[in-house]
Design a protein around this motif. Structure first.
Motif, PDB file in Angstrom:
ATOM      1  N   VAL A  80      36.571  45.296  35.007  1.00 14.60           N
ATOM      2  CA  VAL A  80      35.344  45.141  34.215  1.00 14.60           C
ATOM      3  C   VAL A  80      34.122  45.293  35.103  1.00 14.60           C
ATOM      4  O   VAL A  80      34.182  45.184  36.334  1.00 14.60           O
ATOM      5  CB  VAL A  80      35.314  43.763  33.504  1.00 14.60           C
ATOM      6  CG1 VAL A  80      36.485  43.622  32.561  1.00 14.60           C
ATOM      7  CG2 VAL A  80      35.314  42.629  34.520  1.00 14.60           C
ATOM      8  N   SER A 132      28.369  42.835  35.355  1.00 12.32           N
ATOM      9  CA  SER A 132      27.663  42.037  34.339  1.00 12.32           C
ATOM     10  C   SER A 132      28.644  41.436  33.331  1.00 12.32           C
ATOM     11  O   SER A 132      28.501  40.270  32.932  1.00 12.32           O
ATOM     12  CB  SER A 132      26.623  42.895  33.610  1.00 12.32           C
ATOM     13  OG  SER A 132      27.246  43.989  32.958  1.00 12.32           O
ATOM     14  N   ASP A 133      29.652  42.227  32.925  1.00 12.82           N
ATOM     15  CA  ASP A 133      30.661  41.688  31.997  1.00 12.82           C
ATOM     16  C   ASP A 133      31.476  40.579  32.659  1.00 12.82           C
ATOM     17  O   ASP A 133      31.825  39.579  32.020  1.00 12.82           O
ATOM     18  CB  ASP A 133      31.594  42.811  31.521  1.00 12.82           C
ATOM     19  CG  ASP A 133      30.925  43.745  30.525  1.00 12.82           C
ATOM     20  OD1 ASP A 133      29.872  43.363  29.985  1.00 12.82           O
ATOM     21  OD2 ASP A 133      31.453  44.860  30.306  1.00 12.82           O
ATOM     22  N   ASN A 182      29.420  37.362  32.613  1.00  9.59           N
ATOM     23  CA  ASN A 182      29.416  36.724  31.289  1.00  9.59           C
ATOM     24  C   ASN A 182      30.750  36.024  31.016  1.00  9.59           C
ATOM     25  O   ASN A 182      30.787  34.922  30.460  1.00  9.59           O
ATOM     26  CB  ASN A 182      29.140  37.764  30.203  1.00  9.59           C
ATOM     27  CG  ASN A 182      27.716  38.287  30.257  1.00  9.59           C
ATOM     28  OD1 ASN A 182      26.811  37.591  30.718  1.00  9.59           O
ATOM     29  ND2 ASN A 182      27.516  39.513  29.810  1.00  9.59           N
ATOM     30  N   THR A 183      31.845  36.673  31.412  1.00 13.78           N
ATOM     31  CA  THR A 183      33.161  36.070  31.216  1.00 13.78           C
ATOM     32  C   THR A 183      33.316  34.811  32.056  1.00 13.78           C
ATOM     33  O   THR A 183      33.848  33.797  31.592  1.00 13.78           O
ATOM     34  CB  THR A 183      34.279  37.070  31.576  1.00 13.78           C
ATOM     35  OG1 THR A 183      34.130  38.251  30.786  1.00 13.78           O
ATOM     36  CG2 THR A 183      35.649  36.468  31.321  1.00 13.78           C
TER      37      THR A 183
END
Length: 578
Positions: free
Chosen positions: A132, A135-136, A139-140
């Motif tokens: 991923v 940024s993803d 967030n996770t």
């Protein structure tokens, strides 16, 4: 091969290590099955092979010294089906490790990289295994931090490991472990270094995560009480072998193997007070020991006689604080008050227990009494002498009467000094006895008293087990003929079986040398067993002080009640006392 209901099946696994003393069989032909979604406890003393088994599953054994000599480890891989982990290539294993099987270690500070912030360390797992974006991944990770109940996830994401508490660091490690939604989590002593309340929170968190994610957990511990709070089934290991497996409730109430009985009996019971704790050797020779209870009338009379006398130590309005920040010009900006106007007495021959969560001020109070930390206010009156009012030179004359036993015996001993000289050194400093010949004779007598031998005089700290090193520290504390000893988490780092030996030794030395103790611990079962009275601390304040049994039966403060409710395994009845 394994059946469809099993996630992990260990068959005839043997692991050996090459040491300076020769080849050691750390794991000896064990069989173990973990079903999908099951929590399996793996219990035993240090050196029993628990962690080596976990490292073999993860293929993390140090190849230059450790090797698997037989067996197979079958894992139900979501894409490949049933695979033997031992037959996978290192590249194939990297796709399993951290992705389908994750691991949480005992000491999160050692597991986290101290020069990287916490959030990016967890995000790295997602970037490697899931590919991923940064940024993803962030967030996770923030969502994971919320899931593991970390306060202010954004702050924790940017925090360095040293800026978090032990419990918070362990939650970061758990977030890392569940990041890729593994099928199996191996938790290797994940709560051993934590307070009972934090430990309970972590255990509840693991149970919640298991339910939500449907993963299996292999939970490793030396304490059957802790395992009983989380596991469905358990396996007990002794000297590399699995000696008993079964339902945890049945195992705790009707254990079959003598070693399992010993592990249960070694741990102090919150509801009973034996004269002496059972030790493993009592059971392994095939004879169940006769555990005698302390006579409550005799204890009551002893307390009446003790408390009718004058206190040996009087603490009045003691305050100890630390500067937490200064301006660029050195002016004090903020102060943390670790001990806040505390007053109490200690009587000759008493053991006063001191409990509370990490950061409550227990250790600072103990060190303030000895002026290892200088208090700001108050009085510490020892046999009529205000220790805060005397000079450093006069305090030096009093110091032999006050000794302290620390939590980590290895850190307390000089690695390059023979233990005999380590015990003798304070005798030289304080000019106890006429010369080294007499001092050595005294040291040899002390070693014998703590169940060590003359040959141990010439050995170095690394040549001893943790329990033996703590015995050496006890001998060193006794070398100056003290009257008062502060035991600061003196058994917290020990297995329950070794802990029982050291607690029995402390009580024996108390009788033999007419000692008075302040016994500091976060383990309330241990404190209750050792203490005449117990003092509870919270945020630098004393919240309760009363007779030990009375406090456990009827705590006066809600905080004390919270600590008691967090005692692991309190719901089962130890078989040795049935």
């Amino acid at each position: 091969m394994m059946t469809g209901t099993n996630l992990l099946h260990i068959e005839n696994l043997s692991v050996e290590f090459t040491t300076d003393e020769g080849v050691v069989n750390a794991v000896d032909g064990i069989h173990l099955k973990i079903a999908k979604g099951q929590t399996m406890g793996l219990v035993g003393e240090s050196g029993s092979g628990k962690s080596v088994t976990a490292l073999a599953v993860m293929r993390l054994l140090a190849e230059e010294r450790g090797r698997v000599t037989s067996g197979s480890i079958w894992f139900d891989h979501p894409a490949l089906g049933s695979v033997d982990l031992l037959q996978l290539s290192e590249r194939e294993m990297q796709l399993v490790r951290g992705n389908h099987i994750s691991m949480v270690f005992q000491e999160p500070m050692s597991s986290l990289n101290p020069v990287h912030r916490c959030g990016p360390q967890v995000a790295e797992v997602l970037q490697i295994h899931r590919g991923v974006s940064r940024s993803d991944a962030k967030n996770t990770v923030l969502a994971l931090f919320e899931e593991v109940r970390l306060p202010d996830p954004a702050r924790v994401f940017d925090a360095w490991p040293h800026q978090l508490s032990g419990g918070q660091r362990q939650r970061v490690m758990i977030a890392m472990a569940i990041a890729c939604k593994p099928l199996l989590m191996i938790a290797d002593e994940p709560t051993t270094a934590l307070d009972v309340t934090v430990q309970k929170e972590i255990l509840n968190l693991l149970k919640l995560l298991q339910r939500d994610h449907g993963m299996a957990i292999l939970f490793i511990s030396h304490d059957l009480g802790v395992v009983s709070d989380i596991a469905d089934h358990a396996a007990v290991m002794l000297q590399g072998k699995v000696v008993e497996t079964g339902n945890i409730g049945m195992m705790l109430n009707t254990p079959e193997h003598p070693y399992t009985k010993a592990l249960i009996a070694c741990r102090p019971s919150p509801s009973e007070r034996p004269e002496k704790l059972a030790v493993v050797d009592d059971f392994l020779y095939g004879v169940t020991p006769d555990i005698k209870e302390v006579d409550p009338i005799k204890r009551l009379n002893h307390h009446k006689e003790m408390y009718d006398g004058s206190p040996i130590l009087e603490v009045k309005d003691l305050v100890t604080s630390f500067v937490t920040s200064r301006s660029v010009f050195g002016r004090v900006k903020s102060v943390h008050t670790a001990v806040n106007h505390i007053s109490f007495n200690v009587y000759q021959g008493e053991t006063l227990g001191l409990v509370g969560e990490s950061g409550c001020g227990k250790t600072t109070l103990g060190r303030s009494l000895m002026r290892l930390v200088e208090p700001d206010e108050g009085k510490v009156i020892y046999k009529g002498i205000d220790l805060r009012a005397i000079s450093k030179q006069e305090m030096r004359q009093v110091r032999p009467k006050f000794q302290i036993i620390f939590q980590d015996p290895y850190a307390s001993l000089t690695p390059g000094m023979m233990v005999g000289n380590a015990i003798m050194e304070p005798m030289r400093v304080h000019r106890i006895l006429g010369g080294d010949k007499q001092r050595k004779a005294r040291v040899l007598d002390l070693l014998e008293r703590v169940n060590l031998e003359e040959k141990h005089f010439y050995r170095y700290p690394h040549e001893f087990s943790g329990g033996q090193r703590q015995r050496i520290c006890i001998a060193r504390a006794l070398a100056l003929n003290p009257e008062f000893i502060i035991c600061d988490e003196a058994v917290s780092a020990l297995d329950v079986s070794v802990q029982a030996q050291v607690l029995n030794l402390l009580n024996e030395m108390k009788e033999a040398f007419s000692l008075t103790y302040i016994f500091i611990s976060h383990d309330l079962s241990v404190v209750k067993y050792m203490s005449d009275r117990v003092m509870v601390m919270k945020n630098g304040h004393m919240v309760e002080l009363s007779e030990a049994d009375a406090m456990y039966e009827n705590p006066a403060d809600d905080y004390t009640r919270k600590l008691l409710e967090a005692i692991p395994g309190a719901t089962y009845l130890p078989s040795s006392h049935q």
